[in-house]
Every structure is written in structure tokens, then in C-alpha cells.
Design a protein around this motif. Sequence first.
Motif, PDB file in Angstrom:
ATOM      1  N   ASP A  77      17.406   0.333  15.434  1.00  0.00           N
ATOM      2  CA  ASP A  77      16.946   1.244  14.385  1.00  0.00           C
ATOM      3  C   ASP A  77      15.479   0.962  14.036  1.00  0.00           C
ATOM      4  OD1 ASP A  77      16.986   3.200  12.488  1.00  0.00           O
ATOM      5  OD2 ASP A  77      18.555   2.315  11.244  1.00  0.00           O
ATOM      6  N   ASP A  78      14.634   1.932  14.243  1.00  0.00           N
ATOM      7  CA  ASP A  78      13.214   1.848  13.837  1.00  0.00           C
ATOM      8  C   ASP A  78      12.384   0.804  14.581  1.00  0.00           C
ATOM      9  OD1 ASP A  78      14.017   3.739  12.012  1.00  0.00           O
ATOM     10  OD2 ASP A  78      13.307   2.689  10.226  1.00  0.00           O
ATOM     11  N   CYS A 119      15.879   9.007  12.126  1.00  0.00           N
ATOM     12  CA  CYS A 119      17.207   8.486  12.524  1.00  0.00           C
ATOM     13  C   CYS A 119      18.249   9.553  12.839  1.00  0.00           C
ATOM     14  CB  CYS A 119      17.776   7.613  11.407  1.00  0.00           C
ATOM     15  SG  CYS A 119      16.639   6.407  10.715  1.00  0.00           S
ATOM     16  N   LYS A 174      25.666   1.448  13.113  1.00  0.00           N
ATOM     17  CA  LYS A 174      25.216   2.487  12.185  1.00  0.00           C
ATOM     18  C   LYS A 174      25.618   3.885  12.665  1.00  0.00           C
ATOM     19  CE  LYS A 174      20.967   4.539  10.426  1.00  0.00           C
ATOM     20  NZ  LYS A 174      19.513   4.585  10.562  1.00  0.00           N
ATOM     21  N   HIS A 290      15.875  -1.660  10.749  1.00  0.00           N
ATOM     22  CA  HIS A 290      15.494  -0.725   9.697  1.00  0.00           C
ATOM     23  C   HIS A 290      15.236  -1.516   8.410  1.00  0.00           C
ATOM     24  CE1 HIS A 290      15.692   2.509   6.783  1.00  0.00           C
ATOM     25  NE2 HIS A 290      15.852   3.416   7.737  1.00  0.00           N
ATOM     26  N   ASP A 343      15.626   4.482  17.901  1.00  0.00           N
ATOM     27  CA  ASP A 343      15.896   5.876  17.518  1.00  0.00           C
ATOM     28  C   ASP A 343      14.660   6.620  17.021  1.00  0.00           C
ATOM     29  OD1 ASP A 343      15.706   4.522  15.100  1.00  0.00           O
ATOM     30  OD2 ASP A 343      17.278   5.715  14.128  1.00  0.00           O
ATOM     31  N   ASN A 344      13.575   5.894  16.783  1.00  0.00           N
ATOM     32  CA  ASN A 344      12.295   6.528  16.378  1.00  0.00           C
ATOM     33  C   ASN A 344      11.235   5.437  16.316  1.00  0.00           C
ATOM     34  OD1 ASN A 344      14.228   6.748  13.576  1.00  0.00           O
ATOM     35  ND2 ASN A 344      12.450   5.392  13.475  1.00  0.00           N
ATOM     36  N   LYS A 363       7.115   6.452  12.391  1.00  0.00           N
ATOM     37  CA  LYS A 363       8.336   7.209  12.108  1.00  0.00           C
ATOM     38  C   LYS A 363       8.036   8.423  11.231  1.00  0.00           C
ATOM     39  CE  LYS A 363      12.809   6.502   9.792  1.00  0.00           C
ATOM     40  NZ  LYS A 363      13.663   5.499   9.140  1.00  0.00           N
TER      41      LYS A 363
HETATM   42 CA    CA Z   1      15.697   5.007  12.623  1.00  0.00          CA
END
Ligand code: CA
Length: 532
Positions: A77-78, A119, A174, A290, A343-344, A363
Motif C-alpha cells: 500500500d502506497d 487505493c 487490506k 500506508h 497500488d499507487n 499519490k
Molecule cells: Ca494505496
Amino acid sequence: MNKIKPLLFFTVFAFFVANCAQKSFAQSTPLSKATAINDHQQPFIIRAEQDKEALEKLTALQKKTGKKPNIIWFVVDDMGFGDPGCFGGGAAIGAATPYIDKLAKEGMKLTSTYSQPTCTPTRSALLTGRLPCRTGLTRPILAGDVLTQNPWSDEISLPKILSEAGYKTVLSGKWHIGEQEGMRPSEIGFDEWLGWYAAEKEISQSFDKRRYPDLVLDTFKLNAYNKLDAGRDLMFGKKGEKITVQKVTTSTDDMAEADQTIKAYSLRKIKEYAKSGQPFFLGHTFMKVHADNFASKAFEGKSDSKYPYKDGIVEVDAIIGEIVAELEKQGLLENTFIFITSDNGPQEDSWPDAGYTPFRGGKATAWEGGVRVPGIAYWKGMINPGRESAELFDLMDLFNTSLIIAGVPEKIPADRYIDGIDQTSFLITSNGLSKRDRVHIWVEKKFMAIRMFEYKMHFQYTNSVADMMNIDYSSTGQVGLAPWLFNLYIDPKERMPVGHRMNAWTAVIAAEVKGHLATFKKYQMKNIGLDK
Ligand code: CA
């Protein structure tokens, strides 16, 4: 084995129908390399020879193992493009990533991999092969959001198709693609899942008094927040059964250990399926990195940097290493396709609790920093070690690619627009090339930019009022007379448009976009209540 033969014949037939039929539908220019084979699928570059080679390779593997291949996605995540060592970060920026680096070295590194800017959009695109503006899942679902329509009621998810094709399908970690009834993992196709509905910060803000004192130390506000039912507990669900709270999440210590919890679950499921012999699809979706990051006990201070974000990177890397080691121990590595990504781009707003990108923006933006993510494909014996490609890969392509790997090309939906492209042959043939000649970049329902060749053309742009404040202090701007055209090879940070004064393709690339936008006439965007 005999049972497999008719299945393989049908697979071969459907594969060629899916990939090789030629008929022109969409608008295109002389610059276009892609062919539209119908009006409901993103046009792609036809590579019949490498597709044939890929299919032969898959067929040979299936004959050898007698089983369908497993599929595992590791979605961090991130994480920033520049965080893993193999993408220029690692020890050089205070957090070594030896396990990810090893998989890149022994697999394929994709340096032009694109996500959606945030996300929820990326996660929904991965599972549907469709742009978020088509499904309505256009921005992160936040505490207090009430969706007016179940986006999944008429979407066909990858785990649903794979389940029907004989796979066990598991989500570990997640979710963040809808927590209301009918939108949860085990209700949209996954056989089983363990994880959290929301992003890390949405959870920890209800008990982290150091960062959110105005909320946590004010009884009225905290009660009001808790009424939003922000989905902060660890949940467990099985298809057809009631979803239950596995563990109440009450502290930053709980969140610190979140990824150890889901790691244990992924390892357990892998052992279980190794024993039963069933093929499986595992979406291992990390809670880290994240914001807000809290180092787990085992990893606190383990990065050279000592910052919680960096300790998180070291932990994520170690978990990937541990899960891959378990696959090897169970004898599954040669029959498992693995993809590692984020995811980003990095959430620069939360710096220094943020990742690193060498590109402009982060992001939530359409700049490269928002949507260019690390991509690593690993498959022992199937993907040649040491491969690297700067050709285009969109994370949505994993939808189509997974269905080809699973041997069910005919299950790629034909009653809706699919933006993903099958990239199996790009990944698994010795000298495979991408079948994608462009990436469309949207922010919510705004068409922002297109990437073609080394060119990136913006029609709208994200303007961060203060440096790195891409979410909380930004606006969207319209370009002027001419779209902004950047050459990413000589200007990867998108600082100086080449424009028509030094580039011949301004009008041509702009014209290429028309075909894409025309697809929304027949296949309309959905509004599920996330529109501003
Ligand atoms: Ca994300």
C-alpha cells in the motif's frame, strides 16, 4: 492427464479467438500500433507468434504438473516507485529490500508499470480489468462514505471467475473496495478472507492520540466518529457465511502487528492448498506502508533509517521473502505466478511517513509519481531470470493475464468494456514484448493524460498548492491552447513540455484519445455515490 486434453484444446481455441481475430472498430492514427478486435476491449498490439509460444509453454507446464498454476499478487500500500533497491532505492535510502531485489533479479523487472492514482481505484481495477470511472470506484472510500449503489452488483470479479474455474480464492489483508453488505470479499467472489476493510490511517486515527488529539481526546467527537463504523476491526469471512470480527483493533500496537497477522494467514492457506493440491489465487494486500506507519516489534529500528515507514519497507520485504520461501518449501514455486507491486505512488502529504519516487508528484496525481509503480513478475522456470523491460504494463492487465494463466480466456467478459490486456506472452516468453501501446490516466472521472511511447500528454493536471501536498492542498487545472506534452526519456520528472515546437506528435497523440473517450458512449460510467 487425459481429462486435461479436451480442456487444453478448448483453451487453445479460445485463446486465439481472444487474441488474434482482427477487425478494426476504434479510431486510430498512423502512430497507433494497436488493433481493435471488437468494441468492448482495449485495442492491443497483436503478437501472434509470442502468444503461441506462451501457450505452448503453459501447456507444457500443465502437462508436467497436471495442475493449473497458482497466482499470487503482493500489493503493497502506497509504496513508492523508488523504494525497492532494484528500483533505485533500498539501502541507498535507508531501507534495504534484499528479498524483493532477489525476485526482480531472478524474474522480470517492469519499469513502466502503471497503477491508478489511489487505493480503491487500483484495487477495483485489478479485480475487474476495468477503469474505475467505469465501475464507479473512482476514489478511496473513507470513513462516513455511504455508497448509493453496490458497485459489485453488476461487476464480474476475478476471484469469482477463478472460483468457477476450480481455484481456491483468498484475500489476505487490506480490502478497501466497499464494506457495506454485498460488497465484501467473500460476497463478491473470494472463497475466504482475513483482513481490514479500511486503510491504515482510517483505523488508527480513532486511537492514536498523539497524531489525532482533537478526535481521540474529545469524547463527543470520538463517539460520533465511532458511529461512522469505519471498519477498523480484523474481519474474517467465508463465501456463503456470516462475516465476523476476528479481533477488535484498539491500539497502534495492534496496527503495528497487522502485517504479521495477515502473513501468518497467507502462510497457513498456502500450506493448506499445498496439501489439498487445489490451485489457488492469493491476493496478499499489505496494510503497510500506508500512513500512519507503526513499526512492528520484530522490525522496529531494523532499517538503517530507523523511521517507521522505512522499518515498514524492511518488514514488507521480509514477509515477501518468507512467503516465497514457504512456496519453495511446499514445492509450489515452479507452478506459481507471482507479481509484486504497489497500488499507487507515495503519499507525499504524510511525509516523512511516505515513500520515495524519482518522478514528479505522488499519490492522487496524474503525474508519473502518482501512477508509476514498481512491477516485478516472478515465475521460476517460466520467466527467464534477469529480464527487464520499459515497455508499458498497466496493473489492470493482471486481470486478463491471470485468466489466460488459469486457462479460461473465454471467461474474459464480453458484455462490458475491459481495459486490461492479456500480457502473458510479454512476461513468459524469452523475448516477449508488451501488447499495450498506451496507458490512459484518469483521476476520478476526469481524463487527465495518456502515455504513448516515451510521450505523456496531459489534458488536465494536478496542481499542488504547496510542495508535496498532492491530496489535501491541491487543485485540478485545465491546460491551455495545447495539451502539455512531455518526453519522459529526456524529462522523466515532467518539468518541461516539448510541445509542438519540438515534437511532431501533438495533434496525433491528442487524436488517439478520441477512440478511448468514444468507448464511454456505449459503455457508460457508473455513479455509486463517490462523485464529488
Ligand atoms: Ca494505496
